[in-house]
Design a protein around this motif. Structure first.
Motif, PDB file in Angstrom:
ATOM      1  N   TYR A  97       0.807  -1.231   0.000  1.00 35.34           N
ATOM      2  CA  TYR A  97       0.000   0.000   0.000  1.00 35.34           C
ATOM      3  C   TYR A  97       0.840   1.282   0.000  1.00 35.34           C
ATOM      4  O   TYR A  97       0.622   2.174  -0.827  1.00 35.34           O
ATOM      5  CB  TYR A  97      -0.975  -0.016   1.176  1.00 35.34           C
ATOM      6  N   ARG A 100       2.317   2.032  -3.363  1.00 38.00           N
ATOM      7  CA  ARG A 100       1.329   2.494  -4.341  1.00 38.00           C
ATOM      8  C   ARG A 100       0.955   3.950  -4.075  1.00 38.00           C
ATOM      9  O   ARG A 100       0.720   4.712  -5.009  1.00 38.00           O
ATOM     10  CB  ARG A 100       0.084   1.603  -4.286  1.00 38.00           C
ATOM     11  N   ILE A 101       0.920   4.310  -2.786  1.00 33.36           N
ATOM     12  CA  ILE A 101       0.610   5.695  -2.407  1.00 33.36           C
ATOM     13  C   ILE A 101       1.612   6.664  -3.030  1.00 33.36           C
ATOM     14  O   ILE A 101       1.254   7.757  -3.453  1.00 33.36           O
ATOM     15  CB  ILE A 101       0.623   5.834  -0.858  1.00 33.36           C
ATOM     16  N   VAL A 102       2.894   6.261  -3.062  1.00 37.35           N
ATOM     17  CA  VAL A 102       3.891   7.168  -3.624  1.00 37.35           C
ATOM     18  C   VAL A 102       4.118   6.906  -5.111  1.00 37.35           C
ATOM     19  O   VAL A 102       5.070   7.413  -5.699  1.00 37.35           O
ATOM     20  CB  VAL A 102       5.239   7.095  -2.868  1.00 37.35           C
TER      21      VAL A 102
END
Ligand SMILES: Nc1ncnc2c1ncn2[C@@H]1O[C@H](COP(=O)(O)OP(=O)(O)O)[C@@H](O)[C@H]1O
Ligand SMILES: [Mg+2]
Lengths: 238, 234
Positions: A97, A100-102
Motif C-alpha cells: 500500500y 502504491r501511495i507514492v
C-alpha cells in the motif's frame, strides 16, 4: 545527495488537549543513529511524545524541527501503532500500500511486497485477508508495511504490547535488522526487557515531561534520578 | 385469498406466454432504475467518503440533511421535478417531461440521499479504523477517499442495492414525471397502479409478483458476482 533528517531538535515543544498537557514542554536533540527507547509509567506521555515528534498532533507551543524541510521529512518517516491497523485487503495488498501511495509501479511493488511477506513469515499467506490474521501476524504485517519504503526513521508505539513471546522475538529481530540497515528507531515500550535489549539511548518520561535521558548503559546501570531508579526497580512511580 | 391465487396464476400466465408488453415494461423498469442507480452511486459514494474523511463546517448539517432527505416523499420529488421540467419551468426547453430521462432524474434525487447516508455510516466506521494509519502515511485526501471506497466496497454495494430496491419499487415520482405512457414511459410499478385503477386486481397482482421476482433476481445476481470476486481475491 540525500539530506539527512537528523538531528531532530525540539524546543519547548508541547501538546495540550482541552486544557490538559499531554506532553511537554520538551527540549530534546535526537542524533542520527541507533535506537532510542521511550519508557515511563502508563499515562506518562510516551504515545503523546511519539505523535508530537512525528507530526501527528498539532503543537500548542514550541517547535519540532528536522534537519531538512518538514514535508520532505514526513515522506521519509513511518509509524507503527500499538494496536496494529490492517487494511481490509489481502496481506500482499497491505504490504504494498505505501509503495502504491507514492506511485511506485504495481509490478515492482508486488515483487518487493512478496519479498517482505516472506521475511515476516507470511509468504504462504499473501492472498489471505489481513483481517483474519492473528494479532502478532498483524503487527508483523504493519512492520513490513512500515519498512517496505525504507524509511529513514521508524516510530513504534508499544508494538509488542499484548503479543506473546515468540511474536515479540520475531518483531525484535526485524527491528534489529532494520536498525542495522540504517533505519533510525524511536520506540516506546513498557517492557523493560525489550528496552534493555534494543536501546542505544533512553528517554524516561514522567508526568508528561522528559525526566531523564541518557545512553542505555549509563541509564540502566546508574540512573541519576530517584524516580528512574524506582521505576527500574519495578516500584510504582507516578 | 382468491385474488392472491388469481394473481399468482396471472403472473404464471404472463411469464409462460412471454408477454411482449410485460417484457417491454420490465426492461424499462430495469433500465430506468439501473441508470438512476449508476448516476446516483457516482454522486453519493464519493460524497459519503468525503463526509467521512474531511472535517469542514456544515459537515454535520450536511449529514443531517441527507438523513432527512432519505425520507423524502417520492410524490413530492415528482411534483418538484415536474414543475422544473414542465414547458414553463426553468428547464422546460429541454423537453424532458414524460420521457424516461425525467423518470431517471426523479429517481436519482430519491436514491442519492439513501445511498449517501447508508454508505457514509459504514465508511465512517472504516475511517475510524484507518484514520491514524492513513494520516501517518501522508496520504492525500483523494487517496483516502479512494482507499475507503475500495476497502468499503462490500458495504457500499449493500447501500447501492438498498437504493435499487427503493428505485425499482417507486411509483409516486415516475408516475408524475413519466406520465405512464404506453410504450414510452410505462414501467412495472405504473402498470400495476393502472391495472389496479381499472379493477383488474389479478393482472395487477401478477405484475406485482413479477416485479418482486425481478428485484430478487437483481439482488442475487449482484451478490453472486461479489461472492465470486471474493472467492478469487481472498
Ligand atoms: N486524546 C486525548 N485527550 C485527552 N487526554 C489524553 C488524550 N490522549 C492521552 N491523554 C492523556 O495524556 C496523558 C499522556 O497519555 P499517553 O501519551 O497516552 O501516555 P502513555 O502512552 O505513556 O501511556 C495521559 O494522562 C492521558 O490520559
Ligand atoms: Mg501509550
Amino acid at each position: 545527495m540525500v539530506v539527512s533528517l537528523f538531528p531532530l531538535t525540539t524546543q519547548g515543544a508541547m501538546v495540550r488537549r482541552r486544557g490538559n498537557v499531554l506532553i511537554g514542554p520538551v527540549d530534546l536533540t535526537l542524533s542520527g543513529q541507533g535506537v532510542t527507547v521511550v519508557i515511563g509509567p502508563n499515562g506518562a506521555g510516551k504515545s503523546s511524545l511519539l505523535q508530537m515528534l512525528y507530526g501527528l498532533s498539532r503543537l500548542s507551543g514550541g517547535s519540532v524541527n528536522w534537519a531538512c524541510d518538514a514535508r520532505e521529512a514526513q515522506r521519509r518517516l513511518a509509524f507503527v501503532f500499538q494496536t496494529p491497523v490492517v487494511l481490509r485487503r489481502s496481506v500482499l495488498e497491505n504490504v504494498i500500500y505505501p509503495l502504491r501511495i507514492v506511485g511506485r509501479p504495481r509490478e515492482e511493488a508486488l515483487a518487493l511486497g512478496r519479498e517482505w511477506c516472506t521475511r515476516i513469515g507470511l509468504g504462504e499467506a499473501t492472498d489471505r485477508s489481513a483481517t483474519v490474521l492473528s494479532r502478532g501476524e498483524k503487527q508483523k504485517l504493519a512492520l513490513a508495511r512500515a519498512l517496505i519504503t525504507r524509511p529513514d526513521a521508524l516510530f513504534l508505539d508499544e508494538p509488542c504490547a499484548s503479543l506473546d513471546g515468540s511474536a515479540t522475538r520475531e518483531i525484535e529481530a526485524l527491528l534489529q535488522t532494520a536498525s542495522d540497515e540504517g533505519t533510525r528507531l524511536i520506540l516506546a515500550t513498557h517492557d523493560m526487557g525489550q528496552a534493555r535489549r534494543l536501546a542505544n539511548d533512553v528517554i524516561f518520561l514522567l508526568r508528561s515531561k522528559v525526566h531523564e535521558t541518557g545512553t542505555a548503559p549509563a541509564f540502566f546501570d546508574g540512573p541519576r534520578t530517584a524516580q528512574a531508579r524506582a521505576f527500574l526497580a519495578g516500584d510504582i512511580v507516578e | 385469498m382468491l385474488e392472491l391465487w388469481d394473481g399468482l396464476l396471472a403472473a404464471g400466465r404472463l411469464l409462460i406466454s412471454f408477454d411482449p408488453d410485460l417484457l417491454e415494461i420490465a426492461l424499462r423498469s430495469l433500465q430506468v432504475t439501473g441508470v438512476a442507480l449508476i448516476v446516483a452511486s457516482l454522486i453519493a459514494l464519493p460524497l459519503a467518503a468525503l463526509l467521512a474523511v474531511r472535517r469542514f463546517r456544515l459537515r454535520r448539517a450536511t449529514i443531517a440533511v441527507l438523513n432527512a432527505l432519505m425520507g423524502l416523499p417520492p410524490v413530492v420529488v415528482g411534483l418538484v421535478v415536474y414543475v422544473i421540467l414542465s414547458r414553463s419551468g426553468p428547464l422546460g426547453v429541454l423537453g424532458l417531461l414524460f420521457t424516461p430521462t425525467a423518470m431517471i432524474i426523479a429517481q436519482v434525487i430519491i436514491i442519492v440521499p439513501l445511498i449517501a447516508s447508508v454508505g457514509h455510516q459504514s465508511l465512517r466506521d472504516l475511517w475510524a479504523e484507518y484514520h491514524d494509519l492513513l494520516l501517518s502515511m501522508n496520504t492525500t485526501q483523494r487517496q483516502r477517499i479512494m482507499t475507503l471506497l475500495w476497502d468499503g466496497r462490500r458495504a457500499l454495494l449493500t447501500a447501492a442495492l438498498a437504493g435499487f430496491g427503493r428505485g425499482i419499487g417507486e411509483v409516486g415520482a415516475i408516475m408524475i414525471v413519466g406520465g405512464n405512457i404506453d410504450h414510452v414511459t410505462r414501467v412495472m410499478t405504473t402498470a400495476i397502479a393502472l391495472e389496479t385503477g381499472k379493477g383488474d386486481f389479478a393482472l395487477a397482482l401478477g405484475l406485482g409478483f413479477v416485479l418482486i421476482a425481478l428485484a430478487i433476481m437483481v439482488n442475487l445476481a449482484i451478490h453472486w458476482l461479489s461472492q465470486t470476486e471474493r472467492g478469487r481475491r481472498w
